[in-house]
Design a protein around this motif. Structure first.
Motif, PDB file in Angstrom:
ATOM      1  N   VAL A  81       0.831  -1.203   0.000  1.00 33.63           N
ATOM      2  CA  VAL A  81       0.000   0.000   0.000  1.00 33.63           C
ATOM      3  C   VAL A  81       0.868   1.255   0.000  1.00 33.63           C
ATOM      4  O   VAL A  81       1.738   1.430   0.865  1.00 33.63           O
ATOM      5  N   ASN A  82       0.620   2.144  -0.958  1.00 38.99           N
ATOM      6  CA  ASN A  82       1.344   3.409  -1.048  1.00 38.99           C
ATOM      7  C   ASN A  82       0.906   4.373   0.053  1.00 38.99           C
ATOM      8  O   ASN A  82      -0.241   4.341   0.509  1.00 38.99           O
ATOM      9  N   ASN A  83       1.835   5.234   0.438  1.00 42.81           N
ATOM     10  CA  ASN A  83       1.519   6.358   1.321  1.00 42.81           C
ATOM     11  C   ASN A  83       1.956   7.630   0.590  1.00 42.81           C
ATOM     12  O   ASN A  83       3.145   7.921   0.508  1.00 42.81           O
ATOM     13  N   PRO A  84       0.994   8.410   0.044  1.00 40.55           N
ATOM     14  CA  PRO A  84       1.360   9.554  -0.787  1.00 40.55           C
ATOM     15  C   PRO A  84       1.688  10.827  -0.012  1.00 40.55           C
ATOM     16  O   PRO A  84       1.947  11.865  -0.625  1.00 40.55           O
ATOM     17  N   GLU A  85       1.670  10.794   1.302  1.00 35.13           N
ATOM     18  CA  GLU A  85       1.916  12.008   2.081  1.00 35.13           C
ATOM     19  C   GLU A  85       3.306  12.574   1.793  1.00 35.13           C
ATOM     20  O   GLU A  85       4.277  11.830   1.639  1.00 35.13           O
ATOM     21  N   GLU A  86       3.378  13.900   1.724  1.00 35.04           N
ATOM     22  CA  GLU A  86       4.661  14.567   1.480  1.00 35.04           C
ATOM     23  C   GLU A  86       5.443  14.659   2.784  1.00 35.04           C
ATOM     24  O   GLU A  86       5.509  15.716   3.425  1.00 35.04           O
ATOM     25  N   SER A  87       5.975  13.548   3.206  1.00 36.19           N
ATOM     26  CA  SER A  87       6.739  13.485   4.451  1.00 36.19           C
ATOM     27  C   SER A  87       7.710  12.325   4.338  1.00 36.19           C
ATOM     28  O   SER A  87       7.782  11.639   3.311  1.00 36.19           O
ATOM     29  N   GLU A  88       8.439  12.072   5.406  1.00 34.67           N
ATOM     30  CA  GLU A  88       9.380  10.958   5.404  1.00 34.67           C
ATOM     31  C   GLU A  88       8.663   9.611   5.371  1.00 34.67           C
ATOM     32  O   GLU A  88       9.306   8.582   5.154  1.00 34.67           O
ATOM     33  N   TYR A 112      10.700   8.620   0.343  1.00 39.25           N
ATOM     34  CA  TYR A 112      10.803  10.083   0.327  1.00 39.25           C
ATOM     35  C   TYR A 112      12.177  10.506  -0.185  1.00 39.25           C
ATOM     36  O   TYR A 112      12.309  11.456  -0.946  1.00 39.25           O
ATOM     37  N   GLU A 113      13.203   9.765   0.249  1.00 39.67           N
ATOM     38  CA  GLU A 113      14.551   9.923  -0.288  1.00 39.67           C
ATOM     39  C   GLU A 113      15.114   8.537  -0.571  1.00 39.67           C
ATOM     40  O   GLU A 113      15.160   7.702   0.313  1.00 39.67           O
ATOM     41  N   GLY A 114      15.526   8.295  -1.807  1.00 40.79           N
ATOM     42  CA  GLY A 114      16.107   7.002  -2.152  1.00 40.79           C
ATOM     43  C   GLY A 114      15.056   5.920  -2.360  1.00 40.79           C
ATOM     44  O   GLY A 114      13.890   6.196  -2.662  1.00 40.79           O
ATOM     45  N   GLY A 115      15.477   4.685  -2.188  1.00 37.61           N
ATOM     46  CA  GLY A 115      14.581   3.551  -2.375  1.00 37.61           C
ATOM     47  C   GLY A 115      15.353   2.259  -2.507  1.00 37.61           C
ATOM     48  O   GLY A 115      16.577   2.212  -2.311  1.00 37.61           O
ATOM     49  N   TYR A 116      14.635   1.191  -2.844  1.00 36.64           N
ATOM     50  CA  TYR A 116      15.235  -0.121  -2.998  1.00 36.64           C
ATOM     51  C   TYR A 116      14.296  -0.965  -3.858  1.00 36.64           C
ATOM     52  O   TYR A 116      13.300  -0.441  -4.395  1.00 36.64           O
ATOM     53  N   TYR A 117      14.601  -2.251  -3.995  1.00 37.95           N
ATOM     54  CA  TYR A 117      13.768  -3.145  -4.793  1.00 37.95           C
ATOM     55  C   TYR A 117      13.381  -4.369  -3.979  1.00 37.95           C
ATOM     56  O   TYR A 117      14.100  -4.773  -3.054  1.00 37.95           O
ATOM     57  N   LEU A 118      12.230  -4.937  -4.337  1.00 45.88           N
ATOM     58  CA  LEU A 118      11.747  -6.173  -3.732  1.00 45.88           C
ATOM     59  C   LEU A 118      11.580  -7.243  -4.802  1.00 45.88           C
ATOM     60  O   LEU A 118      11.090  -6.964  -5.901  1.00 45.88           O
TER      61      LEU A 118
END
Length: 215
Positions: A81-88, A112-118
């Protein structure tokens, strides 16, 4: 031919050697790596990219609003589930591809900054965190994840080597290095060629390297 580095996997020492760029360019790049091959400066829209990928995903992969649904063969549904809030707390799960060689779905996780893969196992729903989209050996026995950020250092640079045993991925080697790995391509089931990015004379240079994995 001189080598440029060594990797230790278990009790084996693997050597990196320079390789032919002409040979490298003839090897196919797996389709889910194509976005990673975009020119620097190209910004991809993950929502638009996902809509394009979902059209070829089949009935087991669906998006319903903020939720990405992955229906496994054991009857379980993995719900991301995505969380679209403009926060961390911001997070977006992007379906990228189905990887038949290792019977997994690939999902990009944008933070919010960066990411990874599953990797999500199509049978059990088991989730495995990896650095980058994997390049999978023709027989599905190995896959590697390369990462390159030798200029800004926001993300790790280096290489992960994974082996698939009884359908389950096991990380057998990981190294963050002063050099990065881009666009790995398989010559055969044990030999991989990749672009090695390194910092030289104030800029990033690239050479093609060869690595042979153990049987």
């Amino acid at each position: 031919m001189s080598r440029f580095d060594t990797l230790v996997v278990g009790e084996q020492v693997l050597k990196l050697y320079p390789a032919s760029r002409e040979l490298y360019e003839r090897l196919p790049l797996q389709p889910w790596l194509l976005n990673e091959a975009a020119d620097e400066g190209d910004e991809l829209d993950p929502e638009a990219e996902e809509r394009r990928h979902l059209r070829a995903a089949g009935q087991q992969v669906k998006r319903n609003g903020l939720a990405l649904h992955l229906r496994c063969t054991n009857g379980k549904t993995v719900r991301l589930v995505n969380n679209p809030e403009e926060s961390e707390e911001n997070i977006f799960y992007e379906y990228v591809a189905t990887l038949p060689g290792i019977k997994s779905w690939l999902v990009a996780v944008h933070l919010y900054e960066g990411g990874y893969y599953l990797l999500v196992d199509q049978a059990s729903g088991r989730q495995t965190v990896i650095w980058s989209p994997p390049s999978v050996a023709p027989n599905g026995r190995y896959f590697v994840c390369g990462s390159s950020d030798v200029l800004s250092h926001f993300e790790p640079s280096g290489l992960q080597v994974w082996r698939v045993d009884a359908g389950r991925p096991h990380l057998i080697w990981e190294r963050q290095a002063e050099w990065g790995v881009s666009q790995p391509r398989w010559l055969n089931n044990h030999t991989i060629l990749f672009e090695q990015d390194f910092f030289h004379n104030g800029d990033v240079d690239t050479r093609v390297m060869r690595l042979v994995l153990p049987d």
